[in-house]
Design an enzyme around this catalytic site. Sequence first.
Site, PDB file in Angstrom:
ATOM      1  N   LYS A   1      -2.773  -9.507 -15.345  1.00 24.40           N
ATOM      2  CA  LYS A   1      -3.892 -10.331 -14.860  1.00 24.40           C
ATOM      3  C   LYS A   1      -3.979 -11.646 -15.648  1.00 24.40           C
ATOM      4  O   LYS A   1      -4.262 -12.701 -15.077  1.00 24.40           O
ATOM      5  CB  LYS A   1      -5.206  -9.552 -14.985  1.00 24.40           C
ATOM      6  CG  LYS A   1      -5.301  -8.357 -14.064  1.00 24.40           C
ATOM      7  CD  LYS A   1      -5.539  -8.785 -12.626  1.00 24.40           C
ATOM      8  CE  LYS A   1      -5.777  -7.593 -11.718  1.00 24.40           C
ATOM      9  NZ  LYS A   1      -6.267  -7.976 -10.389  1.00 24.40           N
TER      10      LYS A   1
ATOM     11  N   SER B   1      -4.435  -1.181 -10.478  1.00 26.67           N
ATOM     12  CA  SER B   1      -5.393  -1.428 -11.566  1.00 26.67           C
ATOM     13  C   SER B   1      -5.663  -0.210 -12.447  1.00 26.67           C
ATOM     14  O   SER B   1      -6.760  -0.062 -12.971  1.00 26.67           O
ATOM     15  CB  SER B   1      -6.702  -1.961 -10.975  1.00 26.67           C
ATOM     16  OG  SER B   1      -7.180  -1.083  -9.992  1.00 26.67           O
TER      17      SER B   1
ATOM     18  N   PHE C   1      -8.352  -9.699  -4.090  1.00 31.01           N
ATOM     19  CA  PHE C   1      -8.735  -8.448  -4.751  1.00 31.01           C
ATOM     20  C   PHE C   1      -7.546  -7.513  -4.949  1.00 31.01           C
ATOM     21  O   PHE C   1      -7.632  -6.568  -5.722  1.00 31.01           O
ATOM     22  CB  PHE C   1      -9.740  -7.665  -3.883  1.00 31.01           C
ATOM     23  CG  PHE C   1     -11.069  -8.311  -3.667  1.00 31.01           C
ATOM     24  CD1 PHE C   1     -12.047  -8.267  -4.645  1.00 31.01           C
ATOM     25  CD2 PHE C   1     -11.367  -8.932  -2.462  1.00 31.01           C
ATOM     26  CE1 PHE C   1     -13.290  -8.843  -4.440  1.00 31.01           C
ATOM     27  CE2 PHE C   1     -12.605  -9.508  -2.244  1.00 31.01           C
ATOM     28  CZ  PHE C   1     -13.572  -9.461  -3.237  1.00 31.01           C
TER      29      PHE C   1
ATOM     30  N   GLY D   1      -7.415   2.970  -0.836  1.00 28.75           N
ATOM     31  CA  GLY D   1      -8.477   2.540   0.075  1.00 28.75           C
ATOM     32  C   GLY D   1      -8.285   3.095   1.478  1.00 28.75           C
ATOM     33  O   GLY D   1      -7.311   3.803   1.759  1.00 28.75           O
TER      34      GLY D   1
ATOM     35  N   TYR E   1      -1.357  -3.828 -17.526  1.00 32.58           N
ATOM     36  CA  TYR E   1      -2.343  -4.208 -16.504  1.00 32.58           C
ATOM     37  C   TYR E   1      -3.083  -5.476 -16.921  1.00 32.58           C
ATOM     38  O   TYR E   1      -3.136  -6.466 -16.185  1.00 32.58           O
ATOM     39  CB  TYR E   1      -3.334  -3.056 -16.273  1.00 32.58           C
ATOM     40  CG  TYR E   1      -4.549  -3.455 -15.459  1.00 32.58           C
ATOM     41  CD1 TYR E   1      -4.398  -3.936 -14.161  1.00 32.58           C
ATOM     42  CD2 TYR E   1      -5.832  -3.354 -15.998  1.00 32.58           C
ATOM     43  CE1 TYR E   1      -5.510  -4.308 -13.412  1.00 32.58           C
ATOM     44  CE2 TYR E   1      -6.943  -3.720 -15.258  1.00 32.58           C
ATOM     45  CZ  TYR E   1      -6.775  -4.198 -13.969  1.00 32.58           C
ATOM     46  OH  TYR E   1      -7.879  -4.579 -13.238  1.00 32.58           O
TER      47      TYR E   1
ATOM     48  N   ASP F   1       1.566  -6.579   3.266  1.00 33.87           N
ATOM     49  CA  ASP F   1       1.736  -6.639   1.816  1.00 33.87           C
ATOM     50  C   ASP F   1       1.786  -8.090   1.353  1.00 33.87           C
ATOM     51  O   ASP F   1       2.500  -8.908   1.936  1.00 33.87           O
ATOM     52  CB  ASP F   1       3.027  -5.921   1.413  1.00 33.87           C
ATOM     53  CG  ASP F   1       3.036  -5.625  -0.063  1.00 33.87           C
ATOM     54  OD1 ASP F   1       2.815  -4.453  -0.430  1.00 33.87           O
ATOM     55  OD2 ASP F   1       3.230  -6.573  -0.863  1.00 33.87           O
ATOM     56  N   LEU F   2       1.059  -8.376   0.286  1.00 38.26           N
ATOM     57  CA  LEU F   2       0.994  -9.760  -0.208  1.00 38.26           C
ATOM     58  C   LEU F   2       2.333 -10.245  -0.744  1.00 38.26           C
ATOM     59  O   LEU F   2       2.549 -11.449  -0.869  1.00 38.26           O
ATOM     60  CB  LEU F   2      -0.047  -9.879  -1.325  1.00 38.26           C
ATOM     61  CG  LEU F   2      -1.492  -9.575  -0.938  1.00 38.26           C
ATOM     62  CD1 LEU F   2      -2.393  -9.834  -2.119  1.00 38.26           C
ATOM     63  CD2 LEU F   2      -1.910 -10.410   0.252  1.00 38.26           C
TER      64      LEU F   2
ATOM     65  N   THR G   1      -9.791  -9.265 -14.862  1.00 40.88           N
ATOM     66  CA  THR G   1     -10.347  -8.052 -15.475  1.00 40.88           C
ATOM     67  C   THR G   1     -10.781  -8.317 -16.914  1.00 40.88           C
ATOM     68  O   THR G   1     -10.191  -9.162 -17.610  1.00 40.88           O
ATOM     69  CB  THR G   1      -9.294  -6.920 -15.479  1.00 40.88           C
ATOM     70  OG1 THR G   1      -9.793  -5.834 -16.264  1.00 40.88           O
ATOM     71  CG2 THR G   1      -7.971  -7.367 -16.078  1.00 40.88           C
TER      72      THR G   1
ATOM     73  N   LEU H   1      -3.120  -0.918   2.136  1.00 42.20           N
ATOM     74  CA  LEU H   1      -3.693   0.442   2.155  1.00 42.20           C
ATOM     75  C   LEU H   1      -2.962   1.413   1.219  1.00 42.20           C
ATOM     76  O   LEU H   1      -2.967   2.609   1.460  1.00 42.20           O
ATOM     77  CB  LEU H   1      -3.743   1.006   3.592  1.00 42.20           C
ATOM     78  CG  LEU H   1      -4.727   0.312   4.544  1.00 42.20           C
ATOM     79  CD1 LEU H   1      -4.663   0.937   5.939  1.00 42.20           C
ATOM     80  CD2 LEU H   1      -6.161   0.386   4.021  1.00 42.20           C
TER      81      LEU H   1
HETATM   82  N1  LIG Z   1     -12.983  -1.467  -9.945  1.00 39.34           N
HETATM   83  C1  LIG Z   1     -13.141  -2.001 -11.167  1.00 39.34           C
HETATM   84  O1  LIG Z   1     -13.891  -1.496 -12.019  1.00 39.34           O
HETATM   85  C2  LIG Z   1     -12.392  -3.270 -11.541  1.00 39.34           C
HETATM   86  C3  LIG Z   1     -12.551  -3.793 -12.839  1.00 39.34           C
HETATM   87  C4  LIG Z   1     -11.867  -4.969 -13.180  1.00 39.34           C
HETATM   88  C5  LIG Z   1     -11.056  -5.600 -12.250  1.00 39.34           C
HETATM   89  N2  LIG Z   1     -10.910  -5.066 -11.002  1.00 39.34           N
HETATM   90  C6  LIG Z   1     -10.029  -5.749 -10.062  1.00 39.34           C
HETATM   91  O2  LIG Z   1     -10.701  -5.879  -8.829  1.00 39.34           O
HETATM   92  C7  LIG Z   1      -9.775  -5.758  -7.752  1.00 39.34           C
HETATM   93  C8  LIG Z   1     -10.210  -4.660  -6.803  1.00 39.34           C
HETATM   94  O3  LIG Z   1     -10.289  -3.444  -7.518  1.00 39.34           O
HETATM   95  P1  LIG Z   1     -10.644  -2.075  -6.786  1.00 39.34           P
HETATM   96  O4  LIG Z   1     -11.190  -1.170  -7.827  1.00 39.34           O
HETATM   97  O5  LIG Z   1     -11.429  -2.348  -5.552  1.00 39.34           O
HETATM   98  O6  LIG Z   1      -9.166  -1.572  -6.443  1.00 39.34           O
HETATM   99  P2  LIG Z   1      -8.666  -0.706  -5.202  1.00 39.34           P
HETATM  100  O7  LIG Z   1      -7.391  -0.040  -5.627  1.00 39.34           O
HETATM  101  O8  LIG Z   1      -9.760   0.142  -4.658  1.00 39.34           O
HETATM  102  O9  LIG Z   1      -8.356  -1.828  -4.121  1.00 39.34           O
HETATM  103  C9  LIG Z   1      -7.228  -2.645  -4.196  1.00 39.34           C
HETATM  104  C10 LIG Z   1      -6.707  -2.834  -2.776  1.00 39.34           C
HETATM  105  O10 LIG Z   1      -5.590  -3.712  -2.850  1.00 39.34           O
HETATM  106  C11 LIG Z   1      -4.609  -3.232  -1.957  1.00 39.34           C
HETATM  107  N3  LIG Z   1      -3.310  -3.732  -2.427  1.00 39.34           N
HETATM  108  C12 LIG Z   1      -2.712  -3.514  -3.626  1.00 39.34           C
HETATM  109  N4  LIG Z   1      -1.553  -4.171  -3.704  1.00 39.34           N
HETATM  110  C13 LIG Z   1      -1.404  -4.845  -2.525  1.00 39.34           C
HETATM  111  C14 LIG Z   1      -0.416  -5.699  -1.993  1.00 39.34           C
HETATM  112  N5  LIG Z   1       0.695  -6.018  -2.691  1.00 39.34           N
HETATM  113  N6  LIG Z   1      -0.604  -6.212  -0.750  1.00 39.34           N
HETATM  114  C15 LIG Z   1      -1.709  -5.904  -0.029  1.00 39.34           C
HETATM  115  N7  LIG Z   1      -2.683  -5.099  -0.476  1.00 39.34           N
HETATM  116  C16 LIG Z   1      -2.524  -4.567  -1.707  1.00 39.34           C
HETATM  117  C17 LIG Z   1      -4.717  -1.716  -1.992  1.00 39.34           C
HETATM  118  O11 LIG Z   1      -4.212  -1.132  -0.819  1.00 39.34           O
HETATM  119  C18 LIG Z   1      -6.240  -1.540  -2.099  1.00 39.34           C
HETATM  120  O12 LIG Z   1      -6.841  -1.444  -0.820  1.00 39.34           O
HETATM  121  C19 LIG Z   1      -8.410  -5.501  -8.398  1.00 39.34           C
HETATM  122  O13 LIG Z   1      -7.735  -6.737  -8.478  1.00 39.34           O
HETATM  123  C20 LIG Z   1      -8.749  -4.995  -9.786  1.00 39.34           C
HETATM  124  O14 LIG Z   1      -7.738  -5.294 -10.726  1.00 39.34           O
HETATM  125  C21 LIG Z   1     -11.558  -3.923 -10.634  1.00 39.34           C
END
Ligand SMILES: NC(=O)c1ccc[n+]([C@@H]2O[C@H](COP(=O)([O-])OP(=O)(O)OC[C@H]3O[C@@H](n4cnc5c(N)ncnc54)[C@H](O)[C@@H]3O)[C@@H](O)[C@H]2O)c1
Length: 148
Positions: free
Chosen positions: A124, A56, A52, A15, A120, A30-31, A96, A12
């Site tokens: 990835k 990012s 996910f 989000g 970033y 946390d992962l 990404t 969190l």
């Molecule tokens: N949104 C986009 O346009 C987009 C584009 C390309 C790639 N992505 C990839 O898709 C994935 C999701 O993107 P999003 O936009 O939903 O991001 P987001 O930031 O809304 O969601 C990421 C979630 O991961 C959680 N998180 C982060 N590090 C963590 C950890 N170490 N342990 C546990 N939880 C953790 C955060 O709390 C968050 O809820 C990401 O990997 C991002 O790189 C997103």
Amino acid sequence: MLHRKRSLCCNLSTGHRYLVDDRAVFVQGDLGNKADLEPIFEKYPIQAVIHFAANSLVGESVVNPLKYYQNNVAATLTLLETMLKYNVKNFIFSSTAATYGIPNVELITEDCPTNPINPYGRSKLMIEQILADFASAYGLNYVVLRYF
Ligand SMILES: NC(=O)c1ccc[n+]([C@@H]2O[C@H](COP(=O)([O-])OP(=O)(O)OC[C@H]3O[C@@H](n4cnc5c(N)ncnc54)[C@H](O)[C@@H]3O)[C@@H](O)[C@H]2O)c1
């Protein structure tokens, strides 16, 4: 992480808890922390992991690359290590389009060369390369999604 009743591990940092569907099992964790992950793998018969979680923001990654390599690369390694320990071999990875950098073609296809131009994108791509090595060495089945 997937089993018949979906379980979800998230820290969190971004989000909102209220957006998680009530049918999912939610664990705040946390992962990068084995102590958070292992009880989930102990408790639920997980068949596959959809990953996910990441930081990012491209601009932030340039200013603070340590955060990106720590959270996107090192924490993912901890997740993969835990999966191996519990013999979970199916992995879907959110990568990404930033792995491509600035290609000199208009239509980017999967086989375009990767050349990320920021931490970033590099974080990835590093995981993509780690996944290929884990597939060869440990029989990991994986799919990479390079979202735009
Ligand atoms: N949104 C986009 O346009 C987009 C584009 C390309 C790639 N992505 C990839 O898709 C994935 C999701 O993107 P999003 O936009 O939903 O991001 P987001 O930031 O809304 O969601 C990421 C979630 O991961 C959680 N998180 C982060 N590090 C963590 C950890 N170490 N342990 C546990 N939880 C953790 C955060 O709390 C968050 O809820 C990401 O990997 C991002 O790189 C997103």
